[in-house]
Design a protein around this motif. Structure first.
Motif, short mmCIF file in Angstrom:
data_model
loop_
_atom_site.label_atom_id
_atom_site.label_comp_id
_atom_site.label_asym_id
_atom_site.label_seq_id
_atom_site.Cartn_x
_atom_site.Cartn_y
_atom_site.Cartn_z
N LEU A 131 0.84 -1.20 0.00
CA LEU A 131 0.00 0.00 0.00
C LEU A 131 0.87 1.25 0.00
CD1 LEU A 131 -2.83 1.23 0.14
CD2 LEU A 131 -2.73 1.03 2.63
N ALA A 132 1.96 1.24 0.76
CA ALA A 132 2.87 2.40 0.79
C ALA A 132 3.48 2.65 -0.58
CB ALA A 132 3.96 2.17 1.83
N GLU A 133 3.86 1.58 -1.29
CA GLU A 133 4.44 1.74 -2.63
C GLU A 133 3.41 2.27 -3.61
OE1 GLU A 133 7.87 -1.74 -2.61
OE2 GLU A 133 5.78 -2.27 -3.03
N ILE A 134 2.16 1.82 -3.48
CA ILE A 134 1.10 2.32 -4.37
C ILE A 134 0.85 3.80 -4.12
CG2 ILE A 134 -1.36 2.12 -4.93
CD1 ILE A 134 -1.12 -0.88 -4.28
N LYS A 135 0.77 4.20 -2.85
CA LYS A 135 0.55 5.61 -2.51
C LYS A 135 1.69 6.48 -3.04
CE LYS A 135 -0.95 6.35 1.77
NZ LYS A 135 -1.13 6.19 3.24
N TYR A 146 -6.19 -0.90 0.55
CA TYR A 146 -5.55 -1.56 -0.59
C TYR A 146 -6.48 -1.52 -1.81
CZ TYR A 146 -2.23 -4.81 -2.71
OH TYR A 146 -1.27 -5.39 -3.51
N GLN A 147 -7.77 -1.70 -1.59
CA GLN A 147 -8.72 -1.67 -2.71
C GLN A 147 -8.73 -0.31 -3.39
OE1 GLN A 147 -12.54 -3.89 -3.18
NE2 GLN A 147 -13.46 -1.94 -2.61
N GLN A 148 -8.66 0.76 -2.61
CA GLN A 148 -8.62 2.10 -3.22
C GLN A 148 -7.39 2.25 -4.11
OE1 GLN A 148 -8.72 4.71 0.16
NE2 GLN A 148 -10.95 4.61 0.39
N GLY A 149 -6.24 1.76 -3.60
CA GLY A 149 -5.02 1.88 -4.39
C GLY A 149 -5.07 1.06 -5.66
N ILE A 150 -5.52 -0.20 -5.56
CA ILE A 150 -5.61 -1.07 -6.73
C ILE A 150 -6.61 -0.50 -7.74
CG2 ILE A 150 -6.35 -3.34 -7.56
CD1 ILE A 150 -3.61 -3.39 -6.27
N THR A 151 -7.72 0.05 -7.24
CA THR A 151 -8.73 0.62 -8.13
C THR A 151 -8.14 1.76 -8.95
OG1 THR A 151 -10.49 0.02 -6.58
CG2 THR A 151 -11.01 1.68 -8.24
N GLN A 152 -7.36 2.61 -8.33
CA GLN A 152 -6.74 3.71 -9.07
C GLN A 152 -5.75 3.20 -10.12
OE1 GLN A 152 -5.48 7.36 -7.33
NE2 GLN A 152 -6.76 7.14 -5.51
#
Length: 375
Positions: A131-135, A146-152
Motif C-alpha cells: 500500500l505504501a508503494e502504491i501511494k 488496498y482496494q482504493q489503491g488497486i482501483t486507481q
C-alpha cells in the motif's frame, strides 16, 4: 492462441522444518514435460516464484534451470510478475536483457500501462506492491485501503484499453470472496487487502496469483492457477496444476489441468496405538503426514516412533490437549483477520489488556520484516 497460467511456485519453501525443494524439482520437471506436449504461445507466471525475498542458491538454481528450459530450449515466451514473497530486485535482475528472448519480467508499477503484445493479445501486468508503494507511485497520501489503491491503478490501465482487442490482466492479489489457506502470507498489515471483482470487468481475462486454491473464486473471467504444490495442511485434498486459456475467433475459454506430486500432504486422525500398529489406512506412507492422535500421554517420544514408521511425519497434534486449548474461542471470521489483529486479540485474551502503542509498533515492525523475508 494457447496460454498457460501458473503461479505460486514458492521455490525454497520449508514446511515444518522440511525443505520441499526435491518435490518442487519433481513437479517442475513434470510441468516442463507437459509444456512440450501443450506447446503454448505464452506461459504466464503470476508471482511468488520464490518463497522468500532472499532465496537460497538451490532455489535460485532450480528457477534458472526451469526458465532456461522453457524459454531457451522450448522457445516459449514467458511473462513473469512478482508476488508478495518475491524480492523485486532479485527477480528483476537482467530483465531488459532477457526480454530479447521473449522472457518478460515485470516488477515495476511504471509499466502497468505498457502491455506486452503477443500474437495480437495485450497482456497488462499489475505487479505486487505494498500500500505504501502504491501511494508513493500515485503520489496520493489520501489512499486508505488496498482496494482504493488497486482501483486507481486499474483506472490508469483501463483508460486506454481497446475493447475491440483481447486484453488480459496479470496480477497477484486477493479478490473478494476468494478461498484462502494457511500458507498465504498477508499482503498488507493493518488494512483489508481484498479487491472487489467488479473492478476488473474491463478485461477479457484476469490471471492471478496469491490464493493457493485453483478454484478460489467462482468467476467467468477471473482465475487463480493455485499453487504448484500443497504448501499447508489446510490445502490437503486440493488439486494442484496449471490453467490453459484458449483464444479462438475472439472467444476465450479455459480449463484446469492437474499435476501429480511426488508426495502429498496427508492428515491422519485417530488413536495413537492404532497408528503405530498400522491398523489405520493411510494413502501413502511416504506422504508428508500430520497426525492428530488421542491416548498417547504414556509415550515418552511419540514423534520419533511415528517417524520410524512414517519417515516424512511433519506434525503431531495431541487431540486431548487440543480440546483444552479450544477454550480460547476462535470466531468464524478469524481467517479474515490480519496477523496483527490475531496477535492483539490473543494478548487481550491472556492479559485482559490491549497492546500498548509501543508494543503495537514493535509487533508491526516485526511483521513487516517477516513480510520482507528478513526473519
Amino acid at each position: 492462441m494457447k496460454i498457460v497460467h501458473t503461479a505460486d511456485w514458492h521455490l525454497g519453501k520449508i514446511l515444518n522444518g522440511k525443505s520441499l525443494l526435491e518435490d518442487q524439482e519433481y513437479i517442475l520437471k513434470q510441468f516442463i514435460e507437459e509444456m512440450k506436449e501443450e506447446q503454448p504461445e505464452v506461459i504466464v507466471i503470476a508471482g511468488d516464484l520464490y518463497d522468500t525475498s532472499y532465496p537460497n542458491k538451490d532455489a535460485v538454481k532450480l528457477l534458472e534451470q526451469t526458465i532456461a528450459e522453457l524459454n531457451l530450449e522450448l522457445n516459449i515466451p514467458l511473462i513473469i510478475t512478482n508476488g508478495n514473497h518475491d524480492g523485486k530486485a532479485r527477480l528483476n535482475y537482467g530483465a531488459e536483457w532477457f526480454s530479447k528472448s521473449n522472457l518478460h519480467i515485470r516488477t515495476s508499477l511504471e509499466d502497468i500501462n505498457n502491455p506486452i503484445i503477443i500474437n495480437g493479445v495485450n497482456f497488462y501486468t499489475l505487479p505486487f506492491a505494498t500500500l505504501a508503494e502504491i501511494k508513493d507511485f500515485l503520489n496520493d497520501d489520501e489512499i486508505q485501503t488496498y482496494q482504493q489503491g488497486i482501483t486507481q491503478l486499474l483506472n490508469i490501465i483501463t483508460e486506454n484499453l481497446n475493447s475491440n482487442e483481447i486484453n488480459i490482466l496479470i496480477g497477484h492479489l486477493t479478490v473478494q470472496g476468494g478461498i484462502r489457506s494457511d500458507s498465504e502470507r498477508e499482503i498488507t498489515i493493518g488494512t483489508v487487502e481484498e479487491v472487489n471483482e467488479r473492478h476488473f470487468d474491463n478485461f477479457d481475462r484476469v490471471l492471478l496469483g496469491h490464493l493457493h486454491h485453483p478454484f478460489s473464486i467462482n468467476s467467468e473471467y477471473i482465475h487463480y492457477s493455485g499453487s504448484l504444490l500443497q504448501y499447508s495442511f489446510s490445502e490437503v485434498n486440493q488439486s494442484k496444476g496449471y490453467r490453459i486459456i484458449n483464444i479462438e475467433d475472439n472467444e476465450v475459454k479455459g480449463y484446469f489441468k492437474k499435476l501429480e506430486p511426488k508426495r502429498e500432504l496427508e492428515i491422519v486422525t485417530g488413536d495413537y496405538e492404532d497408528v503405530v500398529q498400522e491398523r489405520l489406512l493411510v494413502k501413502n506412507k511416504d506422504n508428508y503426514m500430520q497426525f492428530r492422535l488421542s491416548h498417547m500421554s504414556h509415550v515418552t517420544d511419540p514423534m520419533s516412533i511415528l517417524k520410524n514408521i512414517f519417515p516424512n511425519t511433519l506434525s503431531l497434534i495431541n487431540n486431548e490437549m487440543n480440546e483444552q486449548f479450544n477454550q480460547f474461542d476462535v470466531d468464524n471470521t478469524m481467517h479474515q483477520k490480519s496477523d496483527f489483529e490475531i496477535i492483539n486479540e490473543f494478548y487481550r485474551y491472556v492479559t485482559d489488556q490491549s497492546l500498548s502503542d509501543n508494543q503495537s509498533k514493535m509487533i508491526t515492525n516485526v511483521l513487516e520484516e517477516i513480510d520482507k523475508g528478513e526473519y
